[in-house]
Design a protein around this motif. Structure first.
Motif, PDB file in Angstrom:
ATOM      1  N   LYS A   1       0.837  -1.196   0.000  1.00 52.66           N
ATOM      2  CA  LYS A   1       0.000   0.000   0.000  1.00 52.66           C
ATOM      3  C   LYS A   1       0.874   1.250   0.000  1.00 52.66           C
ATOM      4  CE  LYS A   1      -3.978   1.963   2.474  1.00 52.66           C
ATOM      5  NZ  LYS A   1      -4.882   1.788   3.630  1.00 52.66           N
TER       6      LYS A   1
ATOM      7  N   GLN B   1      -2.858   0.588  -3.997  1.00 57.71           N
ATOM      8  CA  GLN B   1      -2.546  -0.720  -3.432  1.00 57.71           C
ATOM      9  C   GLN B   1      -2.413  -1.731  -4.566  1.00 57.71           C
ATOM     10  OE1 GLN B   1      -4.936  -1.761  -0.111  1.00 57.71           O
ATOM     11  NE2 GLN B   1      -3.847  -3.652   0.308  1.00 57.71           N
TER      12      GLN B   1
ATOM     13  N   ASN C   1      -3.756  -7.379  -8.811  1.00 59.46           N
ATOM     14  CA  ASN C   1      -4.915  -6.510  -8.608  1.00 59.46           C
ATOM     15  C   ASN C   1      -4.464  -5.149  -8.082  1.00 59.46           C
ATOM     16  OD1 ASN C   1      -7.000  -8.564  -9.176  1.00 59.46           O
ATOM     17  ND2 ASN C   1      -6.257  -9.497  -7.284  1.00 59.46           N
TER      18      ASN C   1
ATOM     19  N   VAL D   1      -5.937  -1.154  -6.473  1.00 59.32           N
ATOM     20  CA  VAL D   1      -7.007  -0.266  -6.000  1.00 59.32           C
ATOM     21  C   VAL D   1      -6.424   1.138  -5.912  1.00 59.32           C
ATOM     22  CG1 VAL D   1      -8.628   0.291  -4.153  1.00 59.32           C
ATOM     23  CG2 VAL D   1      -8.105  -2.103  -4.651  1.00 59.32           C
ATOM     24  N   TYR D   2      -7.127   2.103  -6.465  1.00 55.92           N
ATOM     25  CA  TYR D   2      -6.752   3.518  -6.360  1.00 55.92           C
ATOM     26  C   TYR D   2      -7.874   4.241  -5.637  1.00 55.92           C
ATOM     27  CZ  TYR D   2      -6.152   8.406  -7.723  1.00 55.92           C
ATOM     28  OH  TYR D   2      -6.032   9.774  -7.700  1.00 55.92           O
ATOM     29  N   ARG D   3      -7.540   5.003  -4.590  1.00 50.04           N
ATOM     30  CA  ARG D   3      -8.549   5.735  -3.822  1.00 50.04           C
ATOM     31  C   ARG D   3      -8.128   7.194  -3.661  1.00 50.04           C
ATOM     32  NH1 ARG D   3      -8.136   1.087  -0.422  1.00 50.04           N
ATOM     33  NH2 ARG D   3      -9.963  -0.273  -0.617  1.00 50.04           N
TER      34      ARG D   3
ATOM     35  N   GLU E   1     -13.042   5.745  -5.854  1.00 57.51           N
ATOM     36  CA  GLU E   1     -12.299   4.480  -5.789  1.00 57.51           C
ATOM     37  C   GLU E   1     -12.359   3.797  -7.153  1.00 57.51           C
ATOM     38  OE1 GLU E   1     -12.304   1.281  -2.472  1.00 57.51           O
ATOM     39  OE2 GLU E   1     -13.702   0.548  -4.005  1.00 57.51           O
TER      40      GLU E   1
ATOM     41  N   LYS F   1     -10.789   0.194  -9.161  1.00 58.92           N
ATOM     42  CA  LYS F   1     -10.068  -1.041  -8.948  1.00 58.92           C
ATOM     43  C   LYS F   1     -10.166  -1.943 -10.173  1.00 58.92           C
ATOM     44  CE  LYS F   1     -13.886  -3.201  -6.372  1.00 58.92           C
ATOM     45  NZ  LYS F   1     -14.270  -3.790  -5.064  1.00 58.92           N
TER      46      LYS F   1
ATOM     47  N   THR G   1      -7.466  -5.054 -12.480  1.00 58.43           N
ATOM     48  CA  THR G   1      -6.255  -5.869 -12.582  1.00 58.43           C
ATOM     49  C   THR G   1      -5.197  -5.090 -13.356  1.00 58.43           C
ATOM     50  OG1 THR G   1      -7.026  -6.920 -14.617  1.00 58.43           O
ATOM     51  CG2 THR G   1      -7.599  -7.993 -12.534  1.00 58.43           C
TER      52      THR G   1
ATOM     53  N   VAL H   1      -9.548  -1.609 -15.700  1.00 53.69           N
ATOM     54  CA  VAL H   1     -10.441  -1.162 -14.627  1.00 53.69           C
ATOM     55  C   VAL H   1     -11.755  -1.943 -14.716  1.00 53.69           C
ATOM     56  CG1 VAL H   1     -11.639   0.803 -13.617  1.00 53.69           C
ATOM     57  CG2 VAL H   1      -9.416   1.123 -14.696  1.00 53.69           C
TER      58      VAL H   1
ATOM     59  N   GLN I   1     -14.135  -1.715 -12.030  1.00 55.18           N
ATOM     60  CA  GLN I   1     -15.195  -0.998 -11.305  1.00 55.18           C
ATOM     61  C   GLN I   1     -14.652   0.305 -10.733  1.00 55.18           C
ATOM     62  OE1 GLN I   1     -17.901  -3.157  -8.456  1.00 55.18           O
ATOM     63  NE2 GLN I   1     -16.989  -1.793  -6.962  1.00 55.18           N
ATOM     64  N   TYR I   2     -15.511   1.312 -10.690  1.00 54.89           N
ATOM     65  CA  TYR I   2     -15.137   2.523  -9.977  1.00 54.89           C
ATOM     66  C   TYR I   2     -16.366   3.085  -9.282  1.00 54.89           C
ATOM     67  CZ  TYR I   2     -17.000   5.497 -13.775  1.00 54.89           C
ATOM     68  OH  TYR I   2     -17.798   6.118 -14.689  1.00 54.89           O
TER      69      TYR I   2
END
Length: 204
Positions: A32, A66, A71, A73-75, A97, A99, A101, A124, A126-127
């Motif tokens: 992270k 992360q 995989n 994740v961007y937040r 957010e 996320k 792969t 991407v 999902q967001y």
């Protein structure tokens, strides 16, 4: 032994003279990362404002990344109040957010940024975007509602970033292109930046 030491010293000197930092040849995205928070100064006292409920910190922004086992994740988070007025309590709220792969390939090159040496191809899946609402019945903000969008199999959302590790073990991220920025409702999503964003590793 003496010749080996001299050769090593000569190599380091040449690297320093060339302006190219000596970077690790084997580093991992895994884990992270988060952006370095800006320093906020209280205009009256001139001191740093660190209190969790201090309004001088309102609407501060930070981002998190992360990477785990293919995989990502961007937040994005903002320091938002729970209600209006002087009694408001501020806390970090996720406002966006994304996320999916990713795949990584070495050998990337960005002029002027030798540390950026790895290309990421992100798919991407999902967001989510915060759909905040101020509730008059409670005089508080509701931060639980998100508009969630899921990619369709025949309409992939592909992004390309270039990343690298700086000499100070910071993750540099140069946000690149996307095949469909409008799908994200973010036509200016960091694709025209003057310098890479800087992330630091979060200790678990």
């Amino acid at each position: 032994m003496k010749k080996a030491l001299m050769f090593t010293a000569l190599t380091l000197c040449l690297a320093a003279l060339s302006g190219c930092p000596m970077l690790p040849t084997n580093w991992s995205l895994s884990g992270k990362w988060e952006t370095v928070e800006p320093v906020v100064v209280d205009p009256e006292s001139g001191t740093l404002t660190t209190a969790k409920d201090n309004a001088d910190n309102a609407y501060r922004f930070k981002a998190e990344l992360q990477f785990e086992k293919g995989n990502f994740v961007y937040r994005e988070k903002q320091f938002l109040p729970d209600r209006a007025g002087s009694d408001a309590i501020y806390s970090w709220v996720v406002t966006y957010e994304m996320k999916g792969t990713f795949e990584s390939k070495g050998g990337a090159k960005v002029d002027g940024w030798p540390a950026l040496d790895t290309m990421l191809l992100l798919n991407v899946t999902q967001y989510a975007v915060l759909d905040s609402e101020y509730l008059l019945t409670t005089n508080r903000w509701d931060y639980t509602r998100y508009d969630v969008y899921t990619a369709l199999p025949n309409d992939p959302w592909i992004m390309r970033w270039v990343v690298g590790l700086s000499p100070f073990n910071e993750l540099l991220v140069y946000f690149g292109s996307s095949n469909n920025w409008k799908s994200f409702d973010r036509e200016d999503f960091n694709n025209d930046v003057l310098a890479p964003w800087t992330f630091v590793k979060v200790k678990e």
